[in-house]
Scaffold this motif. Structure first.
Motif, short mmCIF file in Angstrom:
data_model
loop_
_atom_site.label_atom_id
_atom_site.label_comp_id
_atom_site.label_asym_id
_atom_site.label_seq_id
_atom_site.Cartn_x
_atom_site.Cartn_y
_atom_site.Cartn_z
N PRO A 88 0.78 -1.24 0.00
CA PRO A 88 0.00 0.00 0.00
C PRO A 88 0.81 1.29 0.00
N SER A 89 2.12 1.19 0.08
CA SER A 89 2.91 2.41 0.10
C SER A 89 3.45 2.81 -1.29
N LEU A 90 3.17 1.99 -2.32
CA LEU A 90 3.68 2.28 -3.66
C LEU A 90 2.56 2.25 -4.69
N CYS A 91 2.70 3.09 -5.73
CA CYS A 91 1.76 3.03 -6.86
C CYS A 91 2.14 1.83 -7.73
N PRO A 92 1.31 1.49 -8.71
CA PRO A 92 1.63 0.33 -9.56
C PRO A 92 2.96 0.44 -10.30
N HIS A 93 3.46 1.65 -10.49
CA HIS A 93 4.76 1.83 -11.15
C HIS A 93 5.92 1.83 -10.16
N GLY A 94 5.62 1.69 -8.87
CA GLY A 94 6.67 1.62 -7.87
C GLY A 94 7.03 2.94 -7.21
N ARG A 95 6.29 4.00 -7.53
CA ARG A 95 6.57 5.29 -6.89
C ARG A 95 5.85 5.36 -5.56
N PRO A 96 6.47 6.01 -4.56
CA PRO A 96 5.83 6.08 -3.24
C PRO A 96 4.55 6.93 -3.28
N ILE A 97 3.55 6.48 -2.50
CA ILE A 97 2.31 7.24 -2.39
C ILE A 97 2.03 7.63 -0.94
N THR A 98 2.87 7.16 -0.05
CA THR A 98 2.75 7.55 1.35
C THR A 98 4.13 7.96 1.86
N LEU A 99 4.11 8.82 2.84
CA LEU A 99 5.35 9.26 3.47
C LEU A 99 5.20 9.17 4.97
N LYS A 100 6.25 8.81 5.64
CA LYS A 100 6.25 8.81 7.10
C LYS A 100 7.01 10.05 7.54
N ILE A 101 6.33 10.89 8.29
CA ILE A 101 6.94 12.12 8.79
C ILE A 101 6.86 12.09 10.31
N ASP A 102 8.01 12.20 10.96
CA ASP A 102 7.98 12.13 12.42
C ASP A 102 7.46 13.45 13.01
N ARG A 103 7.01 13.37 14.24
CA ARG A 103 6.39 14.51 14.93
C ARG A 103 7.33 15.71 14.99
N THR A 104 8.62 15.46 15.24
CA THR A 104 9.59 16.54 15.33
C THR A 104 9.65 17.35 14.04
N SER A 105 9.63 16.67 12.89
CA SER A 105 9.66 17.36 11.60
C SER A 105 8.41 18.21 11.39
N ILE A 106 7.26 17.68 11.79
CA ILE A 106 6.02 18.43 11.66
C ILE A 106 6.06 19.68 12.54
N GLU A 107 6.47 19.49 13.79
CA GLU A 107 6.55 20.63 14.71
C GLU A 107 7.55 21.67 14.22
N LYS A 108 8.67 21.21 13.70
CA LYS A 108 9.67 22.14 13.17
C LYS A 108 9.09 22.92 11.99
N GLY A 109 8.40 22.22 11.11
CA GLY A 109 7.80 22.87 9.95
C GLY A 109 6.74 23.87 10.34
N LEU A 110 6.05 23.63 11.44
CA LEU A 110 5.02 24.53 11.92
C LEU A 110 5.55 25.54 12.94
N LYS A 111 6.89 25.52 13.09
CA LYS A 111 7.58 26.42 14.04
C LYS A 111 7.01 26.29 15.45
N ARG A 112 6.90 25.04 15.90
CA ARG A 112 6.42 24.75 17.23
C ARG A 112 7.50 23.92 17.94
N SER A 113 7.47 23.97 19.25
CA SER A 113 8.38 23.11 20.02
C SER A 113 7.61 21.89 20.46
N SER A 114 8.34 20.86 20.91
CA SER A 114 7.65 19.66 21.35
C SER A 114 7.07 19.82 22.75
N LYS A 115 7.38 20.90 23.39
CA LYS A 115 6.79 21.18 24.70
C LYS A 115 5.36 21.67 24.50
N LEU A 116 4.54 21.41 25.47
CA LEU A 116 3.17 21.93 25.41
C LEU A 116 3.20 23.44 25.60
N ASP A 117 2.48 24.16 24.73
CA ASP A 117 2.43 25.63 24.84
C ASP A 117 1.38 26.07 25.83
#
Length: 117
Positions: A88-117
């Motif tokens: 389920p992570s690849l299309c029929p041609h073998g290209r990825p269709i899902t990505l795993k993004i860890d929480r730290t990367s999401i928080e960094k992208g949203l300019k948030r810290s992992s501490k509760l605000d």
């Protein structure tokens, strides 16, 4: 092979063919374009490879495109069907269709810290 995926074709003569029937998921012009692209891409492959490529091409051509609006019901259905596939992570041609993004990367992208605000 074309008949197995829903295309009915008659040889007219030489390198001319008549597309008689096509899967009903396509509009007529779309079916013609897909049919031609299937033929163009299958020149010198082995029969098994041709069939796999035909099926992968049809799957990609009929896939939901980015930005296409979907109901929540349709989205849930698609996710459930995706989970039933062998990979389920690849299309029929073998290209990825899902990505795993860890929480730290999401928080960094949203300019948030992992501490509760």
């Amino acid at each position: 092979m074309l008949e197995e995926i829903g295309f009915t074709v008659d040889a007219v003569g030489g390198q001319t063919y008549s597309l008689k029937e096509f899967p009903d998921i396509f509009a007529e012009e779309e079916a013609q374009d897909i049919f031609v692209s299937l033929l163009d891409g299958l020149s010198e492959e082995k029969v098994k490879d041709k069939k796999n490529k035909l099926l992968a091409t049809v799957a990609c051509k009929t896939a939901i495109k980015a930005g296409q609006p979907l109901s929540t019901t349709k989205m849930n259905y698609l996710v459930e069907e995706l989970r039933k596939t062998s990979n389920p992570s690849l299309c029929p041609h073998g290209r990825p269709i899902t990505l795993k993004i860890d929480r730290t990367s999401i928080e960094k992208g949203l300019k948030r810290s992992s501490k509760l605000d």
